[in-house]
Design a protein around this motif. Structure first.
Motif, PDB file in Angstrom:
ATOM      1  N   PHE A 222       0.825  -1.204   0.000  1.00 25.71           N
ATOM      2  CA  PHE A 222       0.000   0.000   0.000  1.00 25.71           C
ATOM      3  C   PHE A 222       0.861   1.255   0.000  1.00 25.71           C
ATOM      4  CE2 PHE A 222      -2.835  -3.016   2.319  1.00 25.71           C
ATOM      5  CZ  PHE A 222      -3.922  -2.982   1.445  1.00 25.71           C
ATOM      6  N   ASP A 223       0.423   2.245  -0.770  1.00 25.79           N
ATOM      7  CA  ASP A 223       0.866   3.617  -0.592  1.00 25.79           C
ATOM      8  C   ASP A 223      -0.224   4.339   0.199  1.00 25.79           C
ATOM      9  OD1 ASP A 223       3.040   3.007  -2.234  1.00 25.79           O
ATOM     10  OD2 ASP A 223       1.987   3.679  -4.031  1.00 25.79           O
ATOM     11  N   ARG A 224       0.137   5.420   0.870  1.00 24.46           N
ATOM     12  CA  ARG A 224      -0.838   6.203   1.629  1.00 24.46           C
ATOM     13  C   ARG A 224      -0.639   7.688   1.340  1.00 24.46           C
ATOM     14  NH1 ARG A 224      -4.926   3.051   4.234  1.00 24.46           N
ATOM     15  NH2 ARG A 224      -3.983   0.984   4.557  1.00 24.46           N
ATOM     16  N   PHE A 225      -1.734   8.453   1.466  1.00 25.49           N
ATOM     17  CA  PHE A 225      -1.721   9.853   1.048  1.00 25.49           C
ATOM     18  C   PHE A 225      -2.484  10.724   2.039  1.00 25.49           C
ATOM     19  CE2 PHE A 225      -1.141   7.243  -2.638  1.00 25.49           C
ATOM     20  CZ  PHE A 225      -0.219   7.920  -3.421  1.00 25.49           C
ATOM     21  N   ALA A 226      -2.240  12.026   1.947  1.00 25.98           N
ATOM     22  CA  ALA A 226      -3.033  13.039   2.646  1.00 25.98           C
ATOM     23  C   ALA A 226      -3.480  14.074   1.623  1.00 25.98           C
ATOM     24  CB  ALA A 226      -2.218  13.710   3.747  1.00 25.98           C
ATOM     25  N   VAL A 227      -4.737  14.445   1.663  1.00 25.83           N
ATOM     26  CA  VAL A 227      -5.283  15.503   0.813  1.00 25.83           C
ATOM     27  C   VAL A 227      -5.428  16.764   1.650  1.00 25.83           C
ATOM     28  CG1 VAL A 227      -7.352  16.261  -0.439  1.00 25.83           C
ATOM     29  CG2 VAL A 227      -6.459  13.963  -0.786  1.00 25.83           C
TER      30      VAL A 227
END
Length: 295
Positions: A156-161
């Motif tokens: 998994f990659d993870r992100f913040a918007v």
């Protein structure tokens, strides 16, 4: 006036106005390609933020229940902002259409990588009669989390918007971050020969979130919400201790949904509600106490 011009005007002004309309967002596209890279933020500091802000954090993993859950949240909480996780099946326009009177933003470009859907997994919604999106983007906080998840090897990659918002009535500015962190490193083990532990990788992700918050603080107070997949006592790498050290206080639900806010801000009300999810929605009403940039 010709029909093409009329059609263009109709498209441009669709959704502009009060809570009866549907507000579509601008914001940046194609951001978050490199780990930890914030990129350019186009904004200016605003007036001190007075009064109260209502914000809800929700993880909505079941598309068939998303619209009903959003409407239930609006009916109960009337939030200024909603931070969303596991919302990859919905475009910003579809989210706004589901909840008239609210704008929605996420970077619409799905990135290729270890888990493309994660790159469009988070969104921010806001009341368009109160707030205007100034700028928005996405930051990658985790690259290639190798985890044995429900007996299967996954990556998994993870992100913040993020979004910078100006209040229409007085020009006050707040920034909102929506994120969804790695599944708990104390529960789910790593696979492969990695030079770091999953706890260290999670902690690095929190450092990128704190860094993003620090950059957004140049314009006004920062509110960070989402599914953090950790508990305050899990370790120094977890969301609560890391962001507390960075100057935030927080509310949380009975599980892992959090709302972080500056320590100069106080909680006026806090509750949770059931939605179509494996997590309750976290509802927080904040007294902003004239919070300002770099407060």
């Amino acid at each position: 006036m010709s029909f093409p011009v009329l059609l263009l005007l109709a498209v441009l002004f669709a959704g502009v106005g009060g809570r009866a309309g549907t507000a579509f967002a601008a914001g940046q596209s194609g951001t978050g390609t490199e780990l930890g890279e914030v990129g350019t933020i186009t904004a200016a500091p605003g007036a001190p933020v007075s009064g109260k802000i209502r914000i809800v954090n929700a993880n909505l993993p079941y598309p068939s229940g998303t619209v009903a859950s959003l409407r239930a949240i609006e009916n109960r909480a009337h939030p200024d902002f909603i931070t969303l996780a596991e919302i990859h099946d919905f475009t910003p326009a579809e989210l706004s259409g589901a909840l008239p009177g609210y704008g929605a933003y996420k970077d619409p470009v799905m990135l290729q990588g270890h888990s493309p859907a994660q790159s469009i997994n988070n969104a921010i919604m806001w009341r368009s009669d109160r707030w205007q999106l100034v700028d928005g983007g996405r930051v990658k906080i985790v690259d290639d989390d190798r985890v044995v998840f429900h007996h299967h090897r996954a990556r998994f990659d993870r992100f913040a918007v993020w979004g910078v918002f100006k209040r229409i009535k007085d020009g006050a500015v707040v920034s909102v971050i929506a994120t969804h962190q790695m599944v708990n490193p104390n529960r789910w083990r790593q696979w492969g020969d990695e030079p770091f532990t999953r706890q260290e990788q999670y902690g690095e992700g929190m450092s990128y979130i704190a860094q993003l918050g620090a950059e957004l603080y140049a314009y006004g107070p920062v509110l960070i919400g989402g599914d953090m997949n950790s508990h305050p006592t899990d370790g120094i790498w977890a969301a609560a201790p890391r962001l507390t050290d960075a100057g935030y206080s927080y509310t949380k639900d009975s599980g892992v949904m959090y709302q972080f806010f500056p320590k100069s801000v106080t909680v006026a009300e806090h509750s949770e509600m059931r939605v179509r999810s494996d997590h309750p929605a976290n509802i927080t009403v904040l007294s902003m106490n004239d919070a300002t940039a770099l407060d």
